[in-house]
Enzyme design. Structure first.
Site, short mmCIF file in Angstrom:
data_model
loop_
_atom_site.label_atom_id
_atom_site.label_comp_id
_atom_site.label_asym_id
_atom_site.label_seq_id
_atom_site.Cartn_x
_atom_site.Cartn_y
_atom_site.Cartn_z
N LYS A 117 1.03 -1.03 0.19
CA LYS A 117 0.05 -0.07 -0.06
C LYS A 117 0.72 1.19 0.18
O LYS A 117 1.65 1.56 0.87
CB LYS A 117 -0.77 0.04 1.32
CG LYS A 117 -1.75 1.27 1.29
CD LYS A 117 -2.51 1.22 2.77
CE LYS A 117 -3.34 2.48 3.04
NZ LYS A 117 -4.12 2.30 4.22
N ASP A 164 -2.77 9.90 4.06
CA ASP A 164 -4.12 9.50 4.08
C ASP A 164 -4.77 10.56 5.30
O ASP A 164 -4.58 10.39 6.38
CB ASP A 164 -4.01 8.25 4.70
CG ASP A 164 -5.73 7.82 4.99
OD1 ASP A 164 -6.69 8.36 4.55
OD2 ASP A 164 -5.85 6.48 5.69
N LYS A 179 -10.05 12.41 8.95
CA LYS A 179 -9.49 11.95 10.18
C LYS A 179 -9.61 13.13 11.26
O LYS A 179 -9.60 14.26 10.77
CB LYS A 179 -8.01 11.52 10.13
CG LYS A 179 -8.03 9.88 9.39
CD LYS A 179 -6.61 9.77 9.39
CE LYS A 179 -6.43 8.26 8.47
NZ LYS A 179 -7.14 7.36 9.32
N ASP A 181 1.66 6.06 5.77
CA ASP A 181 0.50 5.36 5.19
C ASP A 181 0.86 4.73 3.99
O ASP A 181 0.29 3.59 3.20
CB ASP A 181 -1.08 6.01 4.94
CG ASP A 181 -2.05 5.09 5.24
OD1 ASP A 181 -1.83 3.90 5.71
OD2 ASP A 181 -2.96 5.45 4.64
N ASP A 224 -12.50 6.57 4.51
CA ASP A 224 -11.01 6.55 5.28
C ASP A 224 -10.55 4.93 5.03
O ASP A 224 -9.35 4.82 5.46
CB ASP A 224 -11.28 6.91 6.72
CG ASP A 224 -9.81 7.08 7.16
OD1 ASP A 224 -8.87 7.16 6.40
OD2 ASP A 224 -9.86 7.28 8.58
N GLU A 233 -9.51 3.57 2.54
CA GLU A 233 -9.19 3.59 1.26
C GLU A 233 -8.24 2.59 0.82
O GLU A 233 -7.88 2.35 -0.50
CB GLU A 233 -8.57 5.16 1.04
CG GLU A 233 -7.09 5.32 1.10
CD GLU A 233 -6.96 5.11 2.75
OE1 GLU A 233 -7.82 5.15 3.62
OE2 GLU A 233 -5.93 4.87 3.08
N ARG A 288 -7.91 -0.54 1.51
CA ARG A 288 -8.31 -1.73 0.46
C ARG A 288 -8.96 -1.13 -0.99
O ARG A 288 -9.02 -2.25 -1.68
CB ARG A 288 -9.52 -2.28 1.50
CG ARG A 288 -10.55 -1.40 1.91
CD ARG A 288 -11.53 -1.83 2.95
NE ARG A 288 -10.87 -1.50 4.23
CZ ARG A 288 -11.31 -1.53 5.51
NH1 ARG A 288 -12.67 -2.57 5.65
NH2 ARG A 288 -10.79 -1.27 6.59
N1 BES Z 1 -4.36 4.13 7.11
C1 BES Z 1 -5.32 3.94 7.89
C2 BES Z 1 -5.14 2.97 8.98
C3 BES Z 1 -4.32 3.35 10.04
C4 BES Z 1 -4.77 4.12 11.04
C5 BES Z 1 -2.93 2.72 10.36
C6 BES Z 1 -4.19 4.52 12.13
C7 BES Z 1 -2.33 3.17 11.42
C8 BES Z 1 -2.76 3.99 12.45
C9 BES Z 1 -6.56 3.48 7.06
O1 BES Z 1 -6.51 3.86 5.62
C10 BES Z 1 -7.83 3.71 7.74
O2 BES Z 1 -8.05 4.86 7.89
N2 BES Z 1 -8.44 2.59 8.33
C11 BES Z 1 -9.55 2.86 9.15
C12 BES Z 1 -10.90 1.87 8.55
C13 BES Z 1 -12.01 2.19 8.97
C14 BES Z 1 -12.57 3.47 8.65
C15 BES Z 1 -13.00 1.05 8.82
C16 BES Z 1 -9.36 2.83 10.52
O3 BES Z 1 -8.69 1.95 10.67
O4 BES Z 1 -9.71 3.64 11.22
ZN ZN Z 2 -4.85 4.47 4.87
MN MN Z 3 -7.72 5.78 5.68
#
Ligand code: BES
Ligand code: ZN
Ligand code: MN
Length: 501
Positions: free
Chosen positions: A269, A274, A281, A292, A351, A353, A355
């Site tokens: 990825k 992000d 966020k 990210d 968010d 994104e 996947r």
């Molecule tokens: N890049 C983030 C995941 C992440 C968050 C990694 C904090 C490390 C620390 C990912 O894109 C994301 O935002 N995932 C969301 C998914 C949710 C909306 C289902 C998450 O984990 O909050």
């Molecule tokens: Zn992300």
């Molecule tokens: Mn995200």
């Protein structure tokens, strides 16, 4: 800095410093005993006076030890001899490296590699000692205008001792591998630590092109947004629509193995920033979302290592790269997009994104390669950080042998992963009333539902997914990339190269 291995006694070394271990309760290692015997009991008298007891990580420098050829002796506490395991070994070596970088010594010989570590051989010890030292010497100052002054005289040569000449060939081979792994980790760390305004998708693409200039076995190709459009990567492109930086789909091929060997494909990825998109966020620690792209960075790092070693295997590295920002043209909650696989996705949270870009990358792999295995790396979910913390990477796989091999590579390298299930019950959480699948599965088991989403696109592959959200970087005072999972990946790749000849 240069690294070497050698065999020979500590009292005979004509260097700035020799490094020897002391165990808790004032037990001398055999190298320390030799130093002690030849220096009129210098070490035992220091210990008797109570200045040092051998606690793990303790260090002390003795200047101008009489009876030795070295200018200094660095004593390193190794803790209880019975408890001297993988972790203690690495800690002792890190402590040694830290102490050495605070001296004026240019050259040192480290005897900690002679200590016994349960279940580990010389090759392992040399590799881990090198990696623990390089970890300490790593600095990221690319963006500092005022570079910190390097100490008056910095360490230039570090040699690891092995107990007999017979072991030199294995030790040397392991050292060469370790240096290549350290270089790969440094590349992954540098890319991760670079800010989002510098490390853009275009920057990563240029990096792949420059790697191909350095290494003749590497073939790099970059797909532009127009190419992705033609391929039908509607999911990936929907993420990039909210950003002014064009997405890049980076392909790196190192086909140095047998012609008929199916390639190992690594997918990372590469979200260079992000912000969450319209599902923005919170502001706190949002800067960390420059990390990210660490999955992508680990693909670059692993490629760099195998290129440097010119491993005789076929490896493909794929990095789908984009930003995720809020914009008038960005994805909106409720939007439905069509992936390259033809599966339609309801985007309930913009968010989620990672996947969305990975599913198209995985489909691209399925359609364009007759792969042996496919391993993706992604800072995919905050939920994985809650589940496993920063110690273990989350591992998911539809192929048991691959999962075992990766877990094993993690245990050997100390870059550990822990497997979580991909049961159908979890997949059910991704149902959407309007599209084939939703991009989120609710609050429960967030790391697993994210992996389940990817699993829908990898049914025809032997596939593993590494969620590195908790392991790819450190927050807080020691903020910075860790270079993980490059150690795990390179351990796996090197063992694959060894098992085929
Ligand atoms: N890049 C983030 C995941 C992440 C968050 C990694 C904090 C490390 C620390 C990912 O894109 C994301 O935002 N995932 C969301 C998914 C949710 C909306 C289902 C998450 O984990 O909050
Ligand atoms: Zn992300
Ligand atoms: Mn995200």
């Amino acid at each position: 800095m240069e690294f070497f291995v050698k065999s020979g006694n500590p009292e005979k070394q004509r260097v700035g410093c020799v490094v020897v271990g002391i165990f808790d309760r004032r037990t001398l290692s055999s190298a320390a005993t030799l130093v002690d015997d030849n220096s009129d009991n210098l070490i035992s008298s220091v210990m008797r006076r109570g200045d040092l007891d051998g606690r793990l990580g303790q260090t002390m420098i003795l200047q101008r030890p009489g009876g030795l050829f070295a200018d200094r002796v660095l004593l390193v506490g190794c803790g209880k001899e019975r408890e001297f395991d993988d972790v203690a070994f690495k800690k002792a070596n890190a402590a040694a490296a830290r102490a050495l970088s605070n001296t004026g010594t240019i050259e040192a010989v480290n005897y900690l590699t002679e200590l016994r570590v349960k279940g580990r051989d010389t090759a392992w010890k040399v590799k881990q000692a090198l990696l623990s030292s390089r970890e300490i010497f790593y600095r990221f100052d690319e963006c500092k205008g005022n570079k910190e002054e390097k100490g008056k005289k910095a360490l230039q040569r570090l040699t690891f001792a092995v107990s007999s000449r017979v072991e030199l060939p294995v030790a040397e081979k392991s050292l060469i591998e370790a240096v290549a792994i350290a270089e790969g980790m440094d590349l992954a760390k540098n890319l991760g630590n670079l800010p989002g305004n510098i490390c853009t998708p275009t920057y990563l693409a240029d990096k792949a092109i420059s790697l191909a200039k350095t290494y003749s076995t590497l073939q790099t190709r970059i797909l532009e947004e127009a190419d992705m459009e033609k391929l039908g990567m509607g999911s990936l492109l929907s993420v990039s629509r909210g950003s002014r930086q064009p997405a890049k789909f980076i392909i790196m091929e190192h086909m140095a193995g047998p012609k008929d060997a199916k390639p190992i494909v690594l997918v990372g990825k590469g979200l260079t920033f992000d912000a969450g998109g319209i599902s923005l966020k919170p502001a706190a620690a949002m800067d960390e979302m420059k990390y990210d792209m660490c999955g992508g960075a680990s693909v670059f790092g692993a490629m760099q290592t195998i290129l440097e070693l010119n491993l005789p295997i076929n490896v493909v590295g794929i990095v789908p790269s984009s930003e995720n920002l809020p914009d008038g043209d960005a994805n909106k909650p409720g939007d439905i997009v069509k992936s390259m696989a033809g599966i339609t996705i309801e985007i309930l949270n913009t968010d989620a994104e990672g996947r969305l870009i990975l599913c198209d990358a995985l489909t691209y792999v399925e359609k364009n390669y007759d792969s042996d295995v496919v391993i993706d790396m992604a800072t995919l979910t905050g939920a994985c950080v809650i589940a496993l913390g920063s110690h273990a990477t989350g591992l998911f796989s539809n192929h048991d042998r691959l999962a075992k091999a990766l877990l094993n590579a993690g245990n050997i390298s100390g870059d550990r992963a822990w497997q979580l299930p991909l049961w159908d019950e979890y997949d059910q959480q991704l149902k959407s009333p309007f599209a084939d699948v939703a991009n989120i599965g609710g609050r429960e088991a967030g790391a697993i539902t994210a992996a389940s989403f990817l699993h829908r696109f990898t049914k025809k592959l032997r596939w593993a997914h590494l969620d590195i959200a908790g392991t790819a970087w450190n927050s807080g005072k020691n903020k910075g990339s860790t270079g993980r999972p490059v150690p795990l990946l390179t351990e796996y790749l090197i063992s694959r190269a060894n098992s085929q000849d």
